[in-house]
Design a protein around this motif. Sequence first.
Motif, PDB file in Angstrom:
ATOM      1  N   HIS A   1       3.818   8.871   0.749  1.00 18.13           N
ATOM      2  CA  HIS A   1       4.093   8.251  -0.621  1.00 18.13           C
ATOM      3  C   HIS A   1       5.107   7.060  -0.567  1.00 18.13           C
ATOM      4  O   HIS A   1       5.117   6.635  -1.440  1.00 18.13           O
ATOM      5  CB  HIS A   1       4.600   9.225  -1.602  1.00 18.13           C
ATOM      6  CG  HIS A   1       3.490  10.228  -1.978  1.00 18.13           C
ATOM      7  ND1 HIS A   1       2.374   9.975  -2.249  1.00 18.13           N
ATOM      8  CD2 HIS A   1       3.658  11.711  -1.656  1.00 18.13           C
ATOM      9  CE1 HIS A   1       1.742  11.229  -2.325  1.00 18.13           C
ATOM     10  NE2 HIS A   1       2.546  12.230  -2.161  1.00 18.13           N
ATOM     11  N   ASN A   2       5.569   6.641   0.428  1.00 19.69           N
ATOM     12  CA  ASN A   2       6.498   5.535   0.578  1.00 19.69           C
ATOM     13  C   ASN A   2       5.400   4.331   0.708  1.00 19.69           C
ATOM     14  O   ASN A   2       4.336   4.399   0.684  1.00 19.69           O
ATOM     15  CB  ASN A   2       7.105   5.521   2.178  1.00 19.69           C
ATOM     16  CG  ASN A   2       8.318   6.498   1.924  1.00 19.69           C
ATOM     17  OD1 ASN A   2       8.628   7.099   1.072  1.00 19.69           O
ATOM     18  ND2 ASN A   2       8.889   6.638   3.177  1.00 19.69           N
ATOM     19  N   LEU A   3       6.173   3.370   0.260  1.00 21.00           N
ATOM     20  CA  LEU A   3       5.259   1.868   0.334  1.00 21.00           C
ATOM     21  C   LEU A   3       5.519   1.026   1.176  1.00 21.00           C
ATOM     22  O   LEU A   3       6.565   0.817   1.943  1.00 21.00           O
ATOM     23  CB  LEU A   3       5.892   1.165  -1.242  1.00 21.00           C
ATOM     24  CG  LEU A   3       5.674   2.050  -2.374  1.00 21.00           C
ATOM     25  CD1 LEU A   3       6.527   0.890  -3.488  1.00 21.00           C
ATOM     26  CD2 LEU A   3       4.349   2.449  -2.932  1.00 21.00           C
ATOM     27  N   LEU A   4       4.218   0.265   1.878  1.00 20.15           N
ATOM     28  CA  LEU A   4       4.343  -0.367   2.865  1.00 20.15           C
ATOM     29  C   LEU A   4       4.055  -1.808   2.383  1.00 20.15           C
ATOM     30  O   LEU A   4       3.063  -2.123   1.614  1.00 20.15           O
ATOM     31  CB  LEU A   4       3.274  -0.233   3.898  1.00 20.15           C
ATOM     32  CG  LEU A   4       3.383  -0.636   5.407  1.00 20.15           C
ATOM     33  CD1 LEU A   4       4.804  -0.086   6.056  1.00 20.15           C
ATOM     34  CD2 LEU A   4       2.315  -0.244   6.196  1.00 20.15           C
ATOM     35  N   ALA A   5       4.769  -2.723   2.646  1.00 21.40           N
ATOM     36  CA  ALA A   5       4.665  -4.321   1.992  1.00 21.40           C
ATOM     37  C   ALA A   5       4.783  -4.968   3.063  1.00 21.40           C
ATOM     38  O   ALA A   5       5.534  -5.150   4.222  1.00 21.40           O
ATOM     39  CB  ALA A   5       5.884  -4.266   1.078  1.00 21.40           C
ATOM     40  N   THR A   6       4.180  -6.251   2.768  1.00 25.71           N
ATOM     41  CA  THR A   6       4.143  -7.709   3.405  1.00 25.71           C
ATOM     42  C   THR A   6       5.163  -8.366   2.812  1.00 25.71           C
ATOM     43  O   THR A   6       5.324  -8.696   1.836  1.00 25.71           O
ATOM     44  CB  THR A   6       2.995  -8.430   3.466  1.00 25.71           C
ATOM     45  OG1 THR A   6       2.701  -8.560   2.143  1.00 25.71           O
ATOM     46  CG2 THR A   6       1.731  -7.469   4.135  1.00 25.71           C
TER      47      THR A   6
ATOM     48  N   ILE B   1       0.904  -1.242   0.191  1.00 28.35           N
ATOM     49  CA  ILE B   1       0.151  -0.099   0.115  1.00 28.35           C
ATOM     50  C   ILE B   1       0.897   1.275   0.101  1.00 28.35           C
ATOM     51  O   ILE B   1       2.075   1.283   0.166  1.00 28.35           O
ATOM     52  CB  ILE B   1      -1.024   0.078   1.191  1.00 28.35           C
ATOM     53  CG1 ILE B   1      -0.051   0.220   2.625  1.00 28.35           C
ATOM     54  CG2 ILE B   1      -1.944  -1.184   0.994  1.00 28.35           C
ATOM     55  CD1 ILE B   1      -1.144   0.231   3.692  1.00 28.35           C
ATOM     56  N   GLU B   2       0.286   2.481  -0.374  1.00 28.12           N
ATOM     57  CA  GLU B   2       0.963   4.038  -0.334  1.00 28.12           C
ATOM     58  C   GLU B   2       0.475   4.589   1.063  1.00 28.12           C
ATOM     59  O   GLU B   2      -0.650   4.756   1.286  1.00 28.12           O
ATOM     60  CB  GLU B   2       0.782   4.352  -1.375  1.00 28.12           C
ATOM     61  CG  GLU B   2       1.419   5.678  -1.711  1.00 28.12           C
ATOM     62  CD  GLU B   2       1.169   6.600  -2.966  1.00 28.12           C
ATOM     63  OE1 GLU B   2       1.950   7.501  -3.335  1.00 28.12           O
ATOM     64  OE2 GLU B   2       0.133   6.031  -3.632  1.00 28.12           O
ATOM     65  N   LEU B   3       1.727   4.790   1.566  1.00 28.18           N
ATOM     66  CA  LEU B   3       1.315   5.521   2.731  1.00 28.18           C
ATOM     67  C   LEU B   3       1.113   7.167   2.346  1.00 28.18           C
ATOM     68  O   LEU B   3       1.402   7.606   1.311  1.00 28.18           O
ATOM     69  CB  LEU B   3       2.594   5.599   3.707  1.00 28.18           C
ATOM     70  CG  LEU B   3       2.790   4.041   4.373  1.00 28.18           C
ATOM     71  CD1 LEU B   3       4.205   4.065   5.072  1.00 28.18           C
ATOM     72  CD2 LEU B   3       1.804   3.759   5.296  1.00 28.18           C
ATOM     73  N   PRO B   4       0.761   8.104   3.462  1.00 27.96           N
ATOM     74  CA  PRO B   4       0.447   9.418   3.249  1.00 27.96           C
ATOM     75  C   PRO B   4       1.761  10.105   2.669  1.00 27.96           C
ATOM     76  O   PRO B   4       1.851  11.037   1.761  1.00 27.96           O
ATOM     77  CB  PRO B   4       0.124   9.989   4.513  1.00 27.96           C
ATOM     78  CG  PRO B   4      -0.689   8.736   5.219  1.00 27.96           C
ATOM     79  CD  PRO B   4      -0.152   7.480   4.553  1.00 27.96           C
TER      80      PRO B   4
ATOM     81  N   TYR C   1      -3.751  -2.030   6.035  1.00 25.78           N
ATOM     82  CA  TYR C   1      -4.430  -0.856   5.936  1.00 25.78           C
ATOM     83  C   TYR C   1      -4.019   0.276   6.928  1.00 25.78           C
ATOM     84  O   TYR C   1      -3.969   0.029   7.969  1.00 25.78           O
ATOM     85  CB  TYR C   1      -5.939  -1.132   6.093  1.00 25.78           C
ATOM     86  CG  TYR C   1      -6.933   0.159   6.155  1.00 25.78           C
ATOM     87  CD1 TYR C   1      -7.368   0.796   5.159  1.00 25.78           C
ATOM     88  CD2 TYR C   1      -6.942   0.816   7.210  1.00 25.78           C
ATOM     89  CE1 TYR C   1      -7.991   2.055   4.790  1.00 25.78           C
ATOM     90  CE2 TYR C   1      -8.042   2.228   7.231  1.00 25.78           C
ATOM     91  CZ  TYR C   1      -8.088   2.583   5.897  1.00 25.78           C
ATOM     92  OH  TYR C   1      -9.163   3.656   5.903  1.00 25.78           O
ATOM     93  N   TYR C   2      -3.814   1.472   6.288  1.00 30.28           N
ATOM     94  CA  TYR C   2      -3.102   2.343   7.251  1.00 30.28           C
ATOM     95  C   TYR C   2      -4.342   3.303   7.626  1.00 30.28           C
ATOM     96  O   TYR C   2      -5.088   3.895   6.420  1.00 30.28           O
ATOM     97  CB  TYR C   2      -2.150   3.314   6.603  1.00 30.28           C
ATOM     98  CG  TYR C   2      -1.361   4.268   7.274  1.00 30.28           C
ATOM     99  CD1 TYR C   2      -0.472   4.127   8.183  1.00 30.28           C
ATOM    100  CD2 TYR C   2      -1.775   5.652   7.220  1.00 30.28           C
ATOM    101  CE1 TYR C   2       0.037   5.042   9.232  1.00 30.28           C
ATOM    102  CE2 TYR C   2      -1.051   6.665   8.125  1.00 30.28           C
ATOM    103  CZ  TYR C   2      -0.185   6.413   8.826  1.00 30.28           C
ATOM    104  OH  TYR C   2       0.304   7.186   9.602  1.00 30.28           O
ATOM    105  N   ASP C   3      -4.574   3.681   8.920  1.00 36.03           N
ATOM    106  CA  ASP C   3      -5.800   4.492   9.302  1.00 36.03           C
ATOM    107  C   ASP C   3      -5.080   5.874   9.407  1.00 36.03           C
ATOM    108  O   ASP C   3      -4.331   6.151  10.620  1.00 36.03           O
ATOM    109  CB  ASP C   3      -6.342   3.956  10.421  1.00 36.03           C
ATOM    110  CG  ASP C   3      -7.323   4.937  11.058  1.00 36.03           C
ATOM    111  OD1 ASP C   3      -7.763   5.903  10.472  1.00 36.03           O
ATOM    112  OD2 ASP C   3      -8.112   4.485  11.885  1.00 36.03           O
ATOM    113  N   LYS C   4      -5.175   7.069   8.679  1.00 40.53           N
ATOM    114  CA  LYS C   4      -4.584   8.231   8.710  1.00 40.53           C
ATOM    115  C   LYS C   4      -5.172   9.075   9.740  1.00 40.53           C
ATOM    116  O   LYS C   4      -4.491   9.883  10.617  1.00 40.53           O
ATOM    117  CB  LYS C   4      -4.845   9.091   7.531  1.00 40.53           C
ATOM    118  CG  LYS C   4      -4.364   8.733   6.081  1.00 40.53           C
ATOM    119  CD  LYS C   4      -4.534   9.430   5.126  1.00 40.53           C
ATOM    120  CE  LYS C   4      -5.955   9.081   4.503  1.00 40.53           C
ATOM    121  NZ  LYS C   4      -6.032   9.895   3.283  1.00 40.53           N
TER     122      LYS C   4
END
Length: 315
Positions: free
Chosen positions: A49-54, A44-47, A113-116
Amino acid sequence: ETDYLGRVYKQYHISNKTKSTENVKATAKSENKQETTVIHHDVIELPNHNLLATVSDGSKYVEDTIVELSHKTGKVVKVLDMKRILPKNMWKKYDSSTRTDGKVDWLHNNALYYDKTDKSLVISSRHQDLVMKMDYKTGNIKWLFSGKKTTDWPKAYQPFVLKAAKGTTITGGQHAAYLLSDHDGNTNTKDLLLYDNNYAVTNGDKKTSGKYSQAVQYTINEKHMTIRQNWTYGKHLGKDNFTDRIGNSQRLNNGNHLIDFGYLNAKNGTGSNVIEVAGDKQVFNLHVDNIPDKGYVYRAYRQPLFPSNYTFDLD
């Protein structure tokens, strides 16, 4: 990173030689065909713009690590090792006999899922039948939801176990867990949507396991630490739409749900069924049959072909 036409704009490569800032391997070298990828289920893309990966971390424990990749340099800038966050007996005592390569897939994290609103992260663990939320910066747990009894958790974890209201479905082997946008203005509540495979791995409901799969929506009160089911679809479809793995549910802007029963015919996954429902009424039904090896529908989404503000030049 691509567009709909397949043009590649950016590419990030991670190999087993890549090291994180904590001197932890961000990847794993495959020992046989069972473990062929390093980044597995989700990115997913974080706020920022970095990428978060499993990912897998290179140890004998697989699919239990999360890394943040700089979108500018491609380097790993943060590592979350779930072995350091969840109880030790979960991974130390996990039965890995189902694998032939000696690896221990105790968590099998299949969603991010990132909760802003509170800078937290929701993950879905298929092999613990667990959905959990934690502070992204510290790794501190905010809540835990599974069929595991509160008293079976170590005492330090018990305050974070959500209390399920009567009639609330306990998930099994679930996928695609994420939070919906706030709709009632109540800052204490969150709406959680997921695809419940209803396949009990460790803590799922063994009485119903294998009889059906469904999309489920819950309301979580983070102040009172309660969870209540408020919508489901799929149970009445029975074994015909049971999937022991893979699946997705998407809440559409019009309030409908698009549900992907992605791995029908459990022995080989040769079919997928994508259904859109308005409440309990089907408005779209797509069957994909005779799927070749690994051609099943992992996730299905409705996507607009053009941005909502796109203007056509008719001249």
